[in-house]
Each structure stands twice: as C-alpha cells, then as structure tokens.
Design a protein around this motif. Structure first.
Motif, PDB file in Angstrom:
ATOM      1  N   GLU A 293       0.815  -1.219   0.000  1.00  0.00           N
ATOM      2  CA  GLU A 293       0.000   0.000   0.000  1.00  0.00           C
ATOM      3  C   GLU A 293       0.850   1.270   0.000  1.00  0.00           C
ATOM      4  OE1 GLU A 293      -2.644  -0.217   3.301  1.00  0.00           O
ATOM      5  OE2 GLU A 293      -3.511  -2.154   2.703  1.00  0.00           O
ATOM      6  N   ALA A 294       2.147   1.127  -0.100  1.00  0.00           N
ATOM      7  CA  ALA A 294       3.046   2.284  -0.025  1.00  0.00           C
ATOM      8  C   ALA A 294       2.894   3.193  -1.239  1.00  0.00           C
ATOM      9  CB  ALA A 294       4.491   1.820   0.098  1.00  0.00           C
ATOM     10  N   ASP A 295       3.087   4.489  -0.995  1.00  0.00           N
ATOM     11  CA  ASP A 295       3.109   5.453  -2.101  1.00  0.00           C
ATOM     12  C   ASP A 295       4.467   5.468  -2.779  1.00  0.00           C
ATOM     13  OD1 ASP A 295       0.426   6.892  -1.772  1.00  0.00           O
ATOM     14  OD2 ASP A 295       1.258   7.019   0.253  1.00  0.00           O
ATOM     15  N   LEU A 296       5.512   5.136  -2.054  1.00  0.00           N
ATOM     16  CA  LEU A 296       6.856   5.096  -2.610  1.00  0.00           C
ATOM     17  C   LEU A 296       7.671   4.054  -1.867  1.00  0.00           C
ATOM     18  CD1 LEU A 296       9.258   6.289  -4.307  1.00  0.00           C
ATOM     19  CD2 LEU A 296       9.664   7.816  -2.365  1.00  0.00           C
ATOM     20  N   LEU A 297       8.394   3.220  -2.608  1.00  0.00           N
ATOM     21  CA  LEU A 297       9.330   2.265  -2.031  1.00  0.00           C
ATOM     22  C   LEU A 297      10.718   2.563  -2.579  1.00  0.00           C
ATOM     23  CD1 LEU A 297       8.957  -1.428  -1.216  1.00  0.00           C
ATOM     24  CD2 LEU A 297      10.876  -0.751  -2.666  1.00  0.00           C
ATOM     25  N   VAL A 298      11.692   2.712  -1.681  1.00  0.00           N
ATOM     26  CA  VAL A 298      13.062   3.047  -2.057  1.00  0.00           C
ATOM     27  C   VAL A 298      13.980   1.879  -1.725  1.00  0.00           C
ATOM     28  CG1 VAL A 298      14.975   4.644  -1.709  1.00  0.00           C
ATOM     29  CG2 VAL A 298      12.612   5.481  -1.548  1.00  0.00           C
ATOM     30  N   GLY A 299      14.691   1.369  -2.714  1.00  0.00           N
ATOM     31  CA  GLY A 299      15.645   0.287  -2.503  1.00  0.00           C
ATOM     32  C   GLY A 299      17.055   0.820  -2.350  1.00  0.00           C
ATOM     33  N   THR A 300      17.723   0.479  -1.233  1.00  0.00           N
ATOM     34  CA  THR A 300      19.090   0.955  -0.990  1.00  0.00           C
ATOM     35  C   THR A 300      20.061  -0.202  -0.780  1.00  0.00           C
ATOM     36  OG1 THR A 300      18.925   1.103   1.438  1.00  0.00           O
ATOM     37  CG2 THR A 300      18.093   2.981   0.159  1.00  0.00           C
ATOM     38  N   LEU A 301      19.678  -1.403  -1.216  1.00  0.00           N
ATOM     39  CA  LEU A 301      20.534  -2.577  -1.068  1.00  0.00           C
ATOM     40  C   LEU A 301      21.433  -2.714  -2.290  1.00  0.00           C
ATOM     41  CD1 LEU A 301      17.737  -4.913   0.362  1.00  0.00           C
ATOM     42  CD2 LEU A 301      19.416  -3.578   1.658  1.00  0.00           C
ATOM     43  N   ASP A 302      21.928  -3.903  -2.587  1.00  0.00           N
ATOM     44  CA  ASP A 302      22.748  -4.090  -3.775  1.00  0.00           C
ATOM     45  C   ASP A 302      21.873  -4.002  -5.019  1.00  0.00           C
ATOM     46  OD1 ASP A 302      22.050  -7.092  -4.703  1.00  0.00           O
ATOM     47  OD2 ASP A 302      22.127  -6.990  -2.511  1.00  0.00           O
ATOM     48  N   ASP A 303      22.489  -3.787  -6.177  1.00  0.00           N
ATOM     49  CA  ASP A 303      21.745  -3.547  -7.412  1.00  0.00           C
ATOM     50  C   ASP A 303      20.785  -4.689  -7.744  1.00  0.00           C
ATOM     51  OD1 ASP A 303      23.055  -1.182  -7.681  1.00  0.00           O
ATOM     52  OD2 ASP A 303      24.376  -1.814  -9.310  1.00  0.00           O
ATOM     53  N   GLU A 304      21.254  -5.911  -7.598  1.00  0.00           N
ATOM     54  CA  GLU A 304      20.420  -7.048  -7.975  1.00  0.00           C
ATOM     55  C   GLU A 304      19.169  -7.132  -7.096  1.00  0.00           C
ATOM     56  OE1 GLU A 304      23.657  -7.096  -7.506  1.00  0.00           O
ATOM     57  OE2 GLU A 304      24.407  -7.540  -9.527  1.00  0.00           O
ATOM     58  N   THR A 305      19.350  -6.962  -5.787  1.00  0.00           N
ATOM     59  CA  THR A 305      18.202  -7.016  -4.870  1.00  0.00           C
ATOM     60  C   THR A 305      17.261  -5.842  -5.116  1.00  0.00           C
ATOM     61  OG1 THR A 305      19.574  -8.107  -3.204  1.00  0.00           O
ATOM     62  CG2 THR A 305      17.494  -7.144  -2.457  1.00  0.00           C
ATOM     63  N   ASN A 306      17.821  -4.661  -5.341  1.00  0.00           N
ATOM     64  CA  ASN A 306      16.979  -3.494  -5.623  1.00  0.00           C
ATOM     65  C   ASN A 306      16.141  -3.691  -6.874  1.00  0.00           C
ATOM     66  OD1 ASN A 306      17.926  -2.108  -3.401  1.00  0.00           O
ATOM     67  ND2 ASN A 306      19.435  -0.919  -4.544  1.00  0.00           N
ATOM     68  N   TYR A 307      16.731  -4.347  -7.873  1.00  0.00           N
ATOM     69  CA  TYR A 307      16.009  -4.579  -9.126  1.00  0.00           C
ATOM     70  C   TYR A 307      14.830  -5.538  -8.898  1.00  0.00           C
ATOM     71  CZ  TYR A 307      15.111  -5.976 -13.959  1.00  0.00           C
ATOM     72  OH  TYR A 307      14.512  -6.258 -15.157  1.00  0.00           O
ATOM     73  N   VAL A 308      15.106  -6.641  -8.229  1.00  0.00           N
ATOM     74  CA  VAL A 308      14.037  -7.608  -7.952  1.00  0.00           C
ATOM     75  C   VAL A 308      12.958  -6.975  -7.078  1.00  0.00           C
ATOM     76  CG1 VAL A 308      13.490  -9.791  -6.801  1.00  0.00           C
ATOM     77  CG2 VAL A 308      15.552  -9.607  -8.220  1.00  0.00           C
ATOM     78  N   LEU A 309      13.394  -6.202  -6.084  1.00  0.00           N
ATOM     79  CA  LEU A 309      12.463  -5.538  -5.178  1.00  0.00           C
ATOM     80  C   LEU A 309      11.547  -4.583  -5.938  1.00  0.00           C
ATOM     81  CD1 LEU A 309      11.558  -4.955  -2.267  1.00  0.00           C
ATOM     82  CD2 LEU A 309      13.380  -3.237  -2.160  1.00  0.00           C
ATOM     83  N   ALA A 310      12.106  -3.834  -6.869  1.00  0.00           N
ATOM     84  CA  ALA A 310      11.302  -2.891  -7.651  1.00  0.00           C
ATOM     85  C   ALA A 310      10.266  -3.624  -8.501  1.00  0.00           C
ATOM     86  CB  ALA A 310      12.205  -2.035  -8.533  1.00  0.00           C
ATOM     87  N   LEU A 311      10.667  -4.745  -9.092  1.00  0.00           N
ATOM     88  CA  LEU A 311       9.719  -5.528  -9.892  1.00  0.00           C
ATOM     89  C   LEU A 311       8.578  -6.053  -9.034  1.00  0.00           C
ATOM     90  CD1 LEU A 311      12.104  -7.641 -12.189  1.00  0.00           C
ATOM     91  CD2 LEU A 311      10.786  -5.613 -12.816  1.00  0.00           C
TER      92      LEU A 311
END
Length: 443
Positions: A293-311
């Motif tokens: 339900e978030a309006d914005l999610l920010v990934g600050t981990l490693d690139d691969e995890t951030n990519y999967v998280l965004a998807l």
C-alpha cells in the motif's frame, strides 16, 4: 585553471569529461592504459603513478593547480593525497569519502586533514534521492541559497494542460519564475508571449512550495506529500540518511532492516521513522507488512536485490519506486523495468565535485547536456547588477540570461523588471552556456 584529478575510475573520468573543455586537466592513476585513453580522447595530461607520491603530484603540476581532486576508491589514499598537496601548495583540495566516520572526523578536524571540501558519497546520494522523489515528474532538481530556492526541470507531454498556453497566462505562482525553455535542443529565455509546446523542457526557479504546486499542475498526484507512506528498504548508511532527511522534511517513513541489532539501534536513532525488522526477499513479507500500500518504495541494497524488489513492488501495486544503482550499466535496465527514480552515487559525487570547481558562482547546476546552467552568486560591489534595477541592466547582459530568484537576508524575492539588486544579495539565475563566460565576467 589547472585541475589535478587523482583517480581515473568512474568518478574521476566523469569529472575529467565535465571539466576538460573549460580547464587545464591532469589525471593521475596507476592504470596507464586508462589514463592514456583519457589523454587521447579528452586532451588531458596523463600521469601514470601513485597519487600519494609527491614526485607524481609534482609531475602533474600541483604547484600550478588551483584545485586538486582526490577521487580514488580508497578513502585513506584520498586523505593522503590531500595532505601531501596541502603541505606543498595552496591549492583547494577536494576528497571523495565513502566512510561516514571519516566524514564526521573531517567535520570536526577539517584543518588537520588538509582537505578543504570532503564529499560524503552516502550523504550526497541520500540527499539527491530525496530531492528527486519529492518531485517524481522532474527531470532534474537542485536547491540553492541554503534550501530556500529550488530549480526544477520538467518535460511537457503532449497532454499537459500547459501546452498551447502562454507564459503570461501560466504565471499563476507568486514565487516562481519561468526561467528557461529548452526546445529541440536549443535554449530559450521565455517572454510573456512565449507559448509552451509539447516536448518542451521547462526550467522553473522559485520557492520549494511554488515548485511543488507547479509540479502538481503538470501532473496532479505526482508529487510526494509528507502524509504519504514512504518505505525505505535497507538500514545501511544511505538508507538511514534517507530516512533522516525525510524526517527533516516532515515525513514519517517506514524503514525495513533485516539485522535485528541494527534495527533496534535505528529504532532508537530515528525519531519519526517506524523501523520494521524483516527480510524483503522472504515470500509474503511485502504484503504482510502492508508495503503493497506504499506510495513510494526506495531500494538501498545491492543492485540485484533493488532490481528484484522494484519488480515485486510494481507487481503488488506500490505507486512509485526508486532505487540506488551503483553500476551505471544497470540504469537502463532499471528504467526499462519501470523504476521511477534511479540515483547513481558515482554520478552524484562527480556532479558535486565539478560544481565545487566553478570559480564564477557559489553553486551551479548543469542542465540538458551542458546546454544551460543555473547559478547562485553573491552580488559584489563590482557586479553589473549591484544597485541596479533588472530592467536597467538588461542591455548590459547577453540574451540567454535571466534572474530566477533573489534571496536577501534569508527572504525570497521573485524578481521583476523593477526589482533593484543590492550588494550581498544571493541571485539564482538561468544562463545559456553559450554566453556563460560573458555573464560570469559581468556578474
């Protein structure tokens, strides 16, 4: 001006590319092939060697240098380079730093380290991300005059209600100036009769609240408000800085950290942030904690995890996503996946470094492939602006220059033709780079 850059990695190369046309550049690195390529491509002086060696630095011309930039990937090397320079010359020293502890030490004992300006990678990255996510529709955002003035660049889509409207008709924001229009790669200073067209890139300068209201007009619902639900994933240094900056702006974010001890420490450190202990890669975690339900999610981990998280975030319905991307080669991949905001730490630090080398302004931000700049200057008695109404000095300055904001004694003034500029005023102006040298000399 002679500028010596020690370290020809991604950051050093970016800086060299940005400064090569306007300064005499020497680049020092132990990698001979890398600096030879820069010498061939940019016409810089290439010095192969260890930047901690005084002989190497002297071969690079530090005694003639106005600025020495230590941009290696090793904080200790950067400190040693600046120390060697300070002991031998009066050059202005800039050091890149990844360690938060080192940055804190420099703030307390700056003279002892021989570093005039230390650029903290994590702090700058966090600040750049927060500035950008606050205006998701903006192509570029910079702040001036200690945060009292904001510049933002927006591209007008074909369905933007501003298309077909004149500047005079659109001038409904009391603390906002339409400073520039970049159309088909050409820079224009708009008049009241200028009519906006689809695909125009519009540069506005004004108070942060006015810029936000303008952004809302272009895309209702696109701006981030303090009562929105912002989730930061990763309690490392960058994630912690992001949460802290959001708190300063009145937000109450949520922060996800997988390490229990770190989560407990952050819960004590951050006042308005809700710290959630958990692993975002665990099945069901995003929905179980209502992150969907978030309006914005920010990934600050490693690139691969951030990519999967965004998807995953996009798939479960998170409104907007942002990510820190360490590898430049991955940026296109993130954008193709629909990530709304990506921030590259190396690019942020490189941009800040090049801004610090400008000798014609207190602050500077470059727009649209170096076609225009936004400058902040403190008006001195010899400036063509001093004691004059803007309408009266227009003939002394070239086309391609417009004052966007004036800050006097901490108060913002939106400039008009009759506004008189005083010595000590902080002037934020938009300048076509074709006339930058002429403007800099006059101001």
């Amino acid at each position: 001006m002679r500028v010596v850059i020690v370290g020809a990695g991604d950051v050093g190369t970016y800086i060299a590319e940005d400064l090569a046309e306007s300064h005499d550049i020497a680049v020092v690195d132990t990698d001979g092939e890398r600096i030879a390529e820069l010498e061939s491509r940019l016409g810089v002086t290439a010095i192969e060697g260890d930047g901690r060696s005084l002989d190497t630095l002297e071969a690079a011309g530090i005694h003639e240098a106005g600025v020495v930039i230590a941009s290696t990937d090793d904080d200790a090397v950067n400190v040693m380079v600046c120390g060697a320079v300070r002991n031998s010359t009066d050059a202005y020293t800039i050091a890149r730093a990844k360690s938060a502890d080192l940055y804190e030490t420099w703030q307390t004992f700056d003279d002892a380290l021989g570093i005039d300006l230390m650029l903290s990678v994590d702090r700058l990255t966090a600040a750049a991300l927060v500035r950008t996510v606050a205006l998701p529709g903006a192509l570029a955002v910079s702040t001036f005059a200690d945060g009292g003035v904001e510049m933002a660049e927006f591209e007008l889509g074909s369905d933007a209600d501003l298309v077909g409207e004149s500047v005079a008709a659109a001038d409904e924001f009391p603390s906002l100036t339409f400073a520039g229009v970049i159309r088909n790669g050409e820079v224009h200073v708009p008049s009241g009769e200028t009519v906006f067209e689809a695909e125009d890139r519009v540069v506005v300068i004004g108070s942060p609240s006015s810029v936000r209201r303008f952004a809302r007009r272009l895309a209702p619902g696109s701006t981030l408000d303090p009562d929105d639900d912002v989730v930061v994933v990763g309690g490392g240094t960058v994630g912690t800085h992001i949460a802290a900056i959001l708190e300063e702006r009145g937000y109450a974010p949520r922060l996800v950290e997988h390490d229990p001890e770190r989560a407990d420490a952050l819960d004590e450190e951050l006042e308005s942030t809700t710290v959630i202990e958990g692993d975002v890669t665990t099945a069901g975690f995003l929905t179980e904690t209502d992150i969907d339900e978030a309006d914005l999610l920010v990934g600050t981990l490693d690139d691969e995890t951030n990519y999967v998280l965004a998807l995953l975030a996009k798939d479960i319905g998170v409104a907007h996503t942002a990510a820190i991307v360490d590898e430049s080669a991955y940026v296109d991949l993130f954008e193709a996946a629909g990530v709304d905001v990506t921030v590259e730490p190396r690019a942020v630090v490189a941009d800040e470094t090049t801004r610090a080398t400008q000798d014609y302004a207190d602050e500077a931000a470059t727009l649209e492939r170096d076609s225009a700049e936004v400058l902040e200057i403190t008006v001195q008695s010899e400036s063509v602006l001093a004691g004059e109404a803007l309408v009266d000095v227009a003939h002394d300055l070239p086309e391609g220059f417009v004052v966007g904001a004036i800050v006097r004694d901490g108060s913002l003034t939106t400039p008009r033709g009759g506004t008189v500029v005083q010595v000590g005023d902080h002037v934020v102006a938009f300048v076509d780079t074709d006339v930058l040298d002429e403007v800099a000399a006059a101001l």
